[in-house]
Design a protein around this motif. Structure first.
Motif, short mmCIF file in Angstrom:
data_model
loop_
_atom_site.label_atom_id
_atom_site.label_comp_id
_atom_site.label_asym_id
_atom_site.label_seq_id
_atom_site.Cartn_x
_atom_site.Cartn_y
_atom_site.Cartn_z
N HIS A 162 0.84 -1.26 -0.05
CA HIS A 162 -0.04 -0.03 -0.01
C HIS A 162 0.89 1.21 0.04
O HIS A 162 0.72 2.24 -0.65
CB HIS A 162 -0.88 0.13 1.10
CG HIS A 162 -1.77 -1.20 1.49
ND1 HIS A 162 -1.34 -2.14 2.24
CD2 HIS A 162 -2.99 -1.48 0.83
CE1 HIS A 162 -2.25 -3.10 2.17
NE2 HIS A 162 -3.29 -2.59 1.22
N ALA A 169 1.47 4.21 -2.82
CA ALA A 169 1.27 5.76 -2.32
C ALA A 169 2.54 6.56 -2.96
O ALA A 169 2.48 7.39 -3.27
CB ALA A 169 1.24 5.85 -0.90
N GLY A 217 -7.59 2.01 -4.71
CA GLY A 217 -7.56 2.89 -3.53
C GLY A 217 -6.40 2.68 -2.66
O GLY A 217 -6.40 3.11 -1.64
N PRO A 223 -3.20 3.55 -2.02
CA PRO A 223 -2.46 4.31 -1.21
C PRO A 223 -3.04 4.70 0.26
O PRO A 223 -2.69 5.36 1.29
CB PRO A 223 -2.25 5.81 -1.91
CG PRO A 223 -2.56 5.16 -3.35
CD PRO A 223 -3.43 4.05 -3.29
N PHE A 224 -4.49 4.70 0.10
CA PHE A 224 -5.38 5.25 1.26
C PHE A 224 -6.05 3.79 1.95
O PHE A 224 -6.83 3.99 2.92
CB PHE A 224 -6.47 5.97 0.78
CG PHE A 224 -6.28 7.04 -0.12
CD1 PHE A 224 -5.69 8.25 0.55
CD2 PHE A 224 -5.94 7.04 -1.48
CE1 PHE A 224 -5.14 9.39 -0.18
CE2 PHE A 224 -5.89 8.28 -2.22
CZ PHE A 224 -5.27 9.39 -1.60
N THR A 278 -5.27 0.57 4.50
CA THR A 278 -4.44 0.36 5.70
C THR A 278 -3.96 -1.13 5.79
O THR A 278 -4.37 -2.12 5.15
CB THR A 278 -5.12 0.52 6.97
OG1 THR A 278 -6.27 -0.44 7.11
CG2 THR A 278 -5.58 2.00 7.09
N THR A 332 -2.38 3.92 6.91
CA THR A 332 -2.52 3.95 5.64
C THR A 332 -1.22 4.22 4.79
O THR A 332 -0.39 4.68 5.56
CB THR A 332 -3.48 5.43 5.00
OG1 THR A 332 -2.65 6.47 5.43
CG2 THR A 332 -4.75 5.36 5.69
N ILE A 354 -0.29 6.12 2.29
CA ILE A 354 0.18 7.28 2.20
C ILE A 354 0.77 8.19 3.35
O ILE A 354 1.71 8.85 3.49
CB ILE A 354 -0.86 8.40 1.38
CG1 ILE A 354 -0.35 9.45 0.79
CG2 ILE A 354 -2.06 8.66 2.44
CD1 ILE A 354 -1.00 10.05 -0.30
N LEU A 375 -2.77 4.63 -7.79
CA LEU A 375 -4.16 4.75 -7.17
C LEU A 375 -4.77 3.24 -7.16
O LEU A 375 -5.43 2.79 -6.16
CB LEU A 375 -5.07 5.40 -7.62
CG LEU A 375 -6.61 5.87 -7.11
CD1 LEU A 375 -6.11 6.48 -5.61
CD2 LEU A 375 -7.36 6.78 -7.94
#
Length: 437
Positions: free
Chosen positions: A97, A101, A226, A228-229, A231, A237, A239, A302
């Motif tokens: 993740h 990001a 999604g 990067p956002f 967890t 997260t 990012i 993303l």
């Protein structure tokens, strides 16, 4: 359709654009198998990796066709995907993740530079001789990719590079692809590059290179969207991890530099084949191309597909007659369809695309005559780009060598007035890039 894409105005037709789009797609189809194989090493589920790779490439390629109206296709970039899988994920403690990001931040940053006009301004500051050199270097790079994918050239501990095993099935498929492409092109057969790929795929069946698909239809998995956002187990997260980790931020800068100039080289290579490269080496209507390409990088992060970028293999479709964004729309739709039929599409081996890539390399060599080799300031930096791109297997590295050399030679020969301010910025940025990567 004609009023939007202007195929007839550019000397093309709907049929020609469809064929060119198919050629581009087949030349890039290997990414459907290769990118997920790398992403799964980072911990991304296989079906999710295929979905992200195909849909990300398809959506951004269609947008490139609709917004830029040029025969350019986008997909997850080779090299960056390896950095994503084995470097960024490791630095982030195994969290893909966070790696996504980094890609997302890099894409947003470079998009801002495009919208501010800086990316285009730097491209305009590049001397004409270096623009021609980038095209030549890209031609050699494309040909090298094709030959390496077919095993016609291989790594060697003693000589660095050597001729591959001529009895290898992969070698033979690549050779068939190359010979068929040359013969058909010499006979003025339309779609010679596409036919070369198809015939090589068929020839690869008895040779065991073209693998029969394990199935036909595959399901979709949107679990990486999604990224990067999302967890990890700790509840942080991706990012958030990046903005608090200086090392990951440095990597974001390094990737931005690479993406910045890779696309410039690729756009010039495709523009040469697609007949939208001006005499001074400028790409016509470059800004919408750069906007979509920059947004593609952010979208890649993303959706968890690594960085999506404009593919140099797009030149194969342009060489096969692609002149408008319709060919990109065709290639993009095929990528989306491939998300459902990835086992079937993956039968196109990289060896089968050898002929198309090598032939495109040959076509791009014509730019070499536009460089004044008798002038040290023009010739030496150009040579370093031409040699540096294929020999370091990096578009950015080769361009960096040439940019820095141009400033140095201008300084020692008393020609600093020829160096535009943004050329200084680019050369210094490359110096920093080489020091931190």
């Amino acid at each position: 359709m004609e009023s939007f894409f202007k195929a007839g105005e550019r000397g093309s037709s709907v049929g020609q654009e469809v064929r060119a789009g198919l050629t581009t797609f087949l030349a890039m189809a290997y990414i459907i198998a290769v990118n997920p194989s790398l992403l799964t090493s980072a911990g991304i589920p296989a079906t999710a990796a295929v979905t992200a790779t195909c849909l990300g490439a398809g959506i951004m390629t269609i947008l490139m066709g609709l917004i830029a109206n040029r025969p350019l296709a986008c997909a997850s970039g080779m090299g960056v995907n390896a950095v994503f899988a084995f470097t960024l994920t490791a630095i982030a403690g195994g969290d893909w993740h966070a790696a996504s990001a980094v890609i997302f931040i890099e894409g947003v940053a470079i998009l801002i530079l495009v919208l501010c006009g800086l990316r285009e301004a730097i491209m305009d500051a590049i001397p004409v001789s270096l623009r021609h050199a980038i095209s030549v270097g890209l031609g050699l790079f494309i040909a090298m990719i094709g030959l390496a994918d077919a095993g016609i050239i291989v790594a060697d501990e003693s000589t660095m590079v050597a001729l591959g095993d001529i009895f290898s099935p992969t070698f033979l498929v690549g050779l068939i692809s190359l010979l068929v492409t040359i013969v058909l092109y010499a006979m003025n057969v339309k779609g010679s590059l596409l036919l070369g790929i198809i015939i090589a795929v068929v020839a690869g069946i008895p040779l065991g290179v073209t693998q029969m698909p394990a199935g036909i239809v595959s399901g979709l998995d949107f679990s990486t969207f999604g990224a990067p956002f999302l967890t990890d187990e700790s509840g942080v997260t991706g990012i958030a991890k990046v903005v608090t980790n200086p090392t990951l931020l440095v990597f974001a800068f390094s990737l931005m530099m690479s993406d910045f100039f890779d696309t410039m080289g690729t756009a010039m290579a495709v523009a040469k084949q697609g007949e939208f490269l001006e005499d001074d080496g400028r790409v016509k209507d470059i800004k919408p191309i750069l906007i979509v390409d920059s947004a593609a990088a952010a979208v890649g992060g993303l959706v968890g597909a690594s960085s999506i970028t404009t593919f140099v293999e797009s030149a194969s479709g342009a060489a096969d007659g692609g002149r408008t964004g319709l060919s990109s729309v065709v290639a993009g739709v095929l990528f989306i369809v491939a998300a459902f039929f990835s086992p079937l599409i993956s039968v196109v081996s990289s060896a089968a695309t050898c002929g198309a890539l090598v032939f495109v390399g040959y076509l791009m060599m014509s730019e070499v005559t536009e460089i004044d080799w008798s002038d040290l300031l023009e010739g030496l930096p150009a040579f370093l780009i031409v040699a540096g791109v294929p020999l370091t297997y990096s578009i950015s590295n080769g361009i960096g060598f040439g940019f820095i050399a141009y400033v140095v030679v201008a300084a020692v020969t008393g020609q600093l007035k020829k160096v535009k301010p943004l050329m200084w910025v680019a050369a210094l940025a490359f110096l920093v890039y080489f020091l931190v990567v």
